[in-house]
Motif scaffolding. Structure first.
Motif, PDB file in Angstrom:
ATOM      1  N   ARG A  19      62.577  95.729 -27.267  1.00 27.37           N
ATOM      2  CA  ARG A  19      61.624  95.351 -26.098  1.00 27.37           C
ATOM      3  C   ARG A  19      62.517  94.563 -24.992  1.00 27.37           C
ATOM      4  O   ARG A  19      62.190  94.750 -23.581  1.00 27.37           O
ATOM      5  CB  ARG A  19      60.446  94.638 -26.619  1.00 27.37           C
ATOM      6  N   LEU A  20      63.243  93.667 -25.334  1.00 25.89           N
ATOM      7  CA  LEU A  20      63.708  92.972 -24.237  1.00 25.89           C
ATOM      8  C   LEU A  20      64.885  93.623 -23.560  1.00 25.89           C
ATOM      9  O   LEU A  20      64.825  93.491 -22.158  1.00 25.89           O
ATOM     10  CB  LEU A  20      64.770  91.569 -25.082  1.00 25.89           C
ATOM     11  N   TYR A  21      65.577  94.334 -24.199  1.00 27.55           N
ATOM     12  CA  TYR A  21      66.673  94.898 -23.359  1.00 27.55           C
ATOM     13  C   TYR A  21      66.382  96.224 -22.882  1.00 27.55           C
ATOM     14  O   TYR A  21      66.633  96.556 -21.658  1.00 27.55           O
ATOM     15  CB  TYR A  21      67.966  95.309 -24.341  1.00 27.55           C
ATOM     16  N   GLY A  22      65.302  96.808 -23.344  1.00 29.45           N
ATOM     17  CA  GLY A  22      64.782  98.109 -22.782  1.00 29.45           C
ATOM     18  C   GLY A  22      63.908  97.610 -21.591  1.00 29.45           C
ATOM     19  O   GLY A  22      64.008  98.363 -20.698  1.00 29.45           O
ATOM     20  N   GLY A  23      63.203  96.649 -21.746  1.00 32.72           N
ATOM     21  CA  GLY A  23      62.527  95.972 -20.604  1.00 32.72           C
ATOM     22  C   GLY A  23      63.398  95.541 -19.402  1.00 32.72           C
ATOM     23  O   GLY A  23      63.197  95.852 -18.320  1.00 32.72           O
ATOM     24  N   LEU A  24      64.556  95.001 -19.584  1.00 33.57           N
ATOM     25  CA  LEU A  24      65.611  94.587 -18.601  1.00 33.57           C
ATOM     26  C   LEU A  24      66.192  95.808 -18.088  1.00 33.57           C
ATOM     27  O   LEU A  24      66.236  95.789 -16.735  1.00 33.57           O
ATOM     28  CB  LEU A  24      66.745  93.746 -19.273  1.00 33.57           C
ATOM     29  N   ALA A  25      66.594  96.961 -18.857  1.00 34.15           N
ATOM     30  CA  ALA A  25      66.875  98.121 -18.241  1.00 34.15           C
ATOM     31  C   ALA A  25      65.772  98.797 -17.112  1.00 34.15           C
ATOM     32  O   ALA A  25      66.397  99.223 -16.225  1.00 34.15           O
ATOM     33  CB  ALA A  25      67.182  99.052 -19.361  1.00 34.15           C
ATOM     34  N   LEU A  26      64.741  98.740 -17.731  1.00 30.37           N
ATOM     35  CA  LEU A  26      63.643  99.304 -16.975  1.00 30.37           C
ATOM     36  C   LEU A  26      63.170  98.512 -15.505  1.00 30.37           C
ATOM     37  O   LEU A  26      63.054  99.060 -14.599  1.00 30.37           O
ATOM     38  CB  LEU A  26      62.201  99.285 -17.782  1.00 30.37           C
ATOM     39  N   TYR A  27      63.386  97.135 -15.699  1.00 34.55           N
ATOM     40  CA  TYR A  27      63.387  96.358 -14.707  1.00 34.55           C
ATOM     41  C   TYR A  27      64.357  96.800 -13.811  1.00 34.55           C
ATOM     42  O   TYR A  27      64.332  96.763 -12.424  1.00 34.55           O
ATOM     43  CB  TYR A  27      63.557  94.781 -14.867  1.00 34.55           C
ATOM     44  N   GLY A  28      65.582  96.690 -14.188  1.00 35.57           N
ATOM     45  CA  GLY A  28      66.752  97.122 -13.110  1.00 35.57           C
ATOM     46  C   GLY A  28      66.351  98.386 -12.463  1.00 35.57           C
ATOM     47  O   GLY A  28      66.710  98.742 -11.266  1.00 35.57           O
ATOM     48  N   ALA A  29      65.918  99.433 -13.264  1.00 28.94           N
ATOM     49  CA  ALA A  29      65.822 100.732 -12.691  1.00 28.94           C
ATOM     50  C   ALA A  29      64.524 100.643 -11.402  1.00 28.94           C
ATOM     51  O   ALA A  29      64.527 101.338 -10.364  1.00 28.94           O
ATOM     52  CB  ALA A  29      65.169 101.673 -13.681  1.00 28.94           C
ATOM     53  N   GLY A  30      63.609  99.811 -11.817  1.00 28.53           N
ATOM     54  CA  GLY A  30      62.365  99.453 -10.870  1.00 28.53           C
ATOM     55  C   GLY A  30      62.952  98.910  -9.444  1.00 28.53           C
ATOM     56  O   GLY A  30      62.670  99.245  -8.256  1.00 28.53           O
ATOM     57  N   ILE A  31      63.917  97.955  -9.766  1.00 28.21           N
ATOM     58  CA  ILE A  31      64.786  97.474  -8.348  1.00 28.21           C
ATOM     59  C   ILE A  31      65.364  98.438  -7.810  1.00 28.21           C
ATOM     60  O   ILE A  31      65.113  98.479  -6.464  1.00 28.21           O
ATOM     61  CB  ILE A  31      65.632  96.093  -9.114  1.00 28.21           C
ATOM     62  N   GLY A  32      66.124  99.180  -8.445  1.00 29.52           N
ATOM     63  CA  GLY A  32      66.714 100.393  -7.909  1.00 29.52           C
ATOM     64  C   GLY A  32      65.966 101.107  -6.941  1.00 29.52           C
ATOM     65  O   GLY A  32      66.246 101.628  -5.858  1.00 29.52           O
ATOM     66  N   LEU A  33      64.926 101.602  -7.697  1.00 30.07           N
ATOM     67  CA  LEU A  33      63.866 102.556  -7.051  1.00 30.07           C
ATOM     68  C   LEU A  33      63.503 101.925  -5.701  1.00 30.07           C
ATOM     69  O   LEU A  33      63.213 102.538  -4.509  1.00 30.07           O
ATOM     70  CB  LEU A  33      62.763 102.990  -7.792  1.00 30.07           C
ATOM     71  N   GLN A  34      62.975 100.442  -5.615  1.00 30.91           N
ATOM     72  CA  GLN A  34      62.495 100.116  -4.564  1.00 30.91           C
ATOM     73  C   GLN A  34      63.365  99.798  -3.428  1.00 30.91           C
ATOM     74  O   GLN A  34      63.326 100.111  -2.049  1.00 30.91           O
ATOM     75  CB  GLN A  34      61.792  98.715  -4.975  1.00 30.91           C
ATOM     76  N   VAL A  35      64.527  99.257  -3.694  1.00 30.23           N
ATOM     77  CA  VAL A  35      66.055  99.296  -2.772  1.00 30.23           C
ATOM     78  C   VAL A  35      66.104 100.519  -1.993  1.00 30.23           C
ATOM     79  O   VAL A  35      66.256 100.599  -1.032  1.00 30.23           O
ATOM     80  CB  VAL A  35      66.809  98.563  -3.575  1.00 30.23           C
ATOM     81  N   GLU A  36      66.289 101.595  -3.009  1.00 30.94           N
ATOM     82  CA  GLU A  36      66.712 102.913  -2.441  1.00 30.94           C
ATOM     83  C   GLU A  36      65.451 103.822  -1.582  1.00 30.94           C
ATOM     84  O   GLU A  36      65.900 104.330  -0.773  1.00 30.94           O
ATOM     85  CB  GLU A  36      66.965 103.845  -3.576  1.00 30.94           C
ATOM     86  N   SER A  37      64.422 102.877  -1.652  1.00 31.20           N
ATOM     87  CA  SER A  37      63.384 103.744  -0.759  1.00 31.20           C
ATOM     88  C   SER A  37      63.374 103.116   0.486  1.00 31.20           C
ATOM     89  O   SER A  37      62.915 104.245   1.267  1.00 31.20           O
ATOM     90  CB  SER A  37      61.766 103.155  -1.442  1.00 31.20           C
ATOM     91  N   GLY A  38      63.864 102.267   0.773  1.00 27.96           N
ATOM     92  CA  GLY A  38      64.326 101.685   2.168  1.00 27.96           C
ATOM     93  C   GLY A  38      62.734 101.309   2.713  1.00 27.96           C
ATOM     94  O   GLY A  38      62.871 101.048   3.920  1.00 27.96           O
ATOM     95  N   LEU A  39      61.691 101.235   1.875  1.00 31.39           N
ATOM     96  CA  LEU A  39      60.499 100.933   2.516  1.00 31.39           C
ATOM     97  C   LEU A  39      60.238  99.453   2.347  1.00 31.39           C
ATOM     98  O   LEU A  39      58.924  98.940   2.774  1.00 31.39           O
ATOM     99  CB  LEU A  39      59.466 101.767   1.883  1.00 31.39           C
ATOM    100  N   GLY A  40      61.030  98.624   1.667  1.00 34.01           N
ATOM    101  CA  GLY A  40      60.777  97.204   1.362  1.00 34.01           C
ATOM    102  C   GLY A  40      61.001  96.943   0.003  1.00 34.01           C
ATOM    103  O   GLY A  40      60.252  97.368  -0.933  1.00 34.01           O
ATOM    104  N   ASN A  41      61.397  95.554  -0.390  1.00 31.82           N
ATOM    105  CA  ASN A  41      61.770  95.117  -1.661  1.00 31.82           C
ATOM    106  C   ASN A  41      60.686  94.004  -1.961  1.00 31.82           C
ATOM    107  O   ASN A  41      59.904  93.497  -1.290  1.00 31.82           O
ATOM    108  CB  ASN A  41      63.121  94.691  -1.770  1.00 31.82           C
ATOM    109  N   ASP A  42      60.656  93.968  -3.294  1.00 28.61           N
ATOM    110  CA  ASP A  42      59.472  92.795  -3.696  1.00 28.61           C
ATOM    111  C   ASP A  42      60.181  91.390  -3.190  1.00 28.61           C
ATOM    112  O   ASP A  42      61.653  91.391  -2.837  1.00 28.61           O
ATOM    113  CB  ASP A  42      59.479  92.633  -5.176  1.00 28.61           C
ATOM    114  N   PRO A  43      59.763  90.198  -3.198  1.00 30.01           N
ATOM    115  CA  PRO A  43      60.199  89.121  -2.508  1.00 30.01           C
ATOM    116  C   PRO A  43      61.653  88.515  -2.865  1.00 30.01           C
ATOM    117  O   PRO A  43      62.593  88.430  -2.024  1.00 30.01           O
ATOM    118  CB  PRO A  43      59.307  88.052  -2.657  1.00 30.01           C
ATOM    119  N   TRP A  44      61.721  88.466  -4.305  1.00 26.72           N
ATOM    120  CA  TRP A  44      62.970  88.048  -4.743  1.00 26.72           C
ATOM    121  C   TRP A  44      64.099  89.000  -4.096  1.00 26.72           C
ATOM    122  O   TRP A  44      65.317  88.626  -3.959  1.00 26.72           O
ATOM    123  CB  TRP A  44      62.825  87.914  -6.310  1.00 26.72           C
TER     124      TRP A  44
END
Length: 201
Positions: A19-44
């Protein structure tokens, strides 16, 4: 006659690590998706991206560096890190950089919006997974809980932190837009939804 009491037991260690490392990998994928979208990131990640642009570093490198620096704030706030905390600092940025490298740039607004939707959903699920592992909060979450110990409500503590990093990131050149708004509106309800299938206890 003796009575037996049923005590809820935490998942096995391998399951918690998954759960820990799967969650972190999925979180990283989510960050990548938002960054690559070019429409805006989460605050951090507005802050991480903006700082990376100023320093000439990848967003993942900045995530690691900021996570380590934020942990210094744990000392006066009397927070104690766990394996999940250290793993968050070390691996989240690596997973985010890998996702950004592997993801193709979306070619139109529909794909950009899809990236945002998938990104926010991934981060919500990832949050439930790695917190549910019970191995310690992320470094940024620990600042929030530390402020709560000082008497701030969870709502006020989170608001102060996220508004501060959002404004700082925007001034540094991080991307703020509809994706940022979508994250703010959807992350809470989605996280709550996923706790139905992946309980935090």
């Amino acid at each position: 006659m003796s009575e037996t009491t049923t005590v809820p037991q935490r998942s096995s260690l391998p399951a918690r690590l998954f759960r820990l490392y799967g969650g972190l990998a999925l979180y990283g994928a989510g960050i990548g998706l938002q960054v690559e979208s070019g429409l805006g990131n989460d605050p951090w990640d507005v802050f991480h991206q903006g700082l990376g642009l100023r320093l000439g570093l990848s967003i993942g490198t900045v995530i690691i560096a900021v996570g380590a620096l934020v942990m210094l704030l744990w000392i006066p706030l009397k927070q104690k890190p766990g394996l999940g905390t250290i793993s968050n600092v070390v691996f989240l940025g690596l997973f985010a950089d890998a996702a950004i490298f592997l993801l193709p740039a979306p070619g139109n607004l529909v794909l950009q919006a899809l990236y945002v939707a998938l990104g926010v959903t991934s981060i919500a699920l990832a949050t439930v997974l790695y917190i549910g592992a019970g191995m310690g909060p992320g470094p940024r979450d620990g600042v929030m809980t530390g402020l709560m110990r000082l008497g701030l409500s969870v709502r006020l503590a989170r608001l102060l932190i996220e508004v501060t990093v959002l404004i700082a990131g925007w001034l540094l050149g991080g991307t703020v837009g509809l994706g940022t708004l979508a994250f703010a509106l959807a992350i809470g309800p989605l996280t709550q939804l996923f706790t139905r299938w992946f309980p935090l206890t």
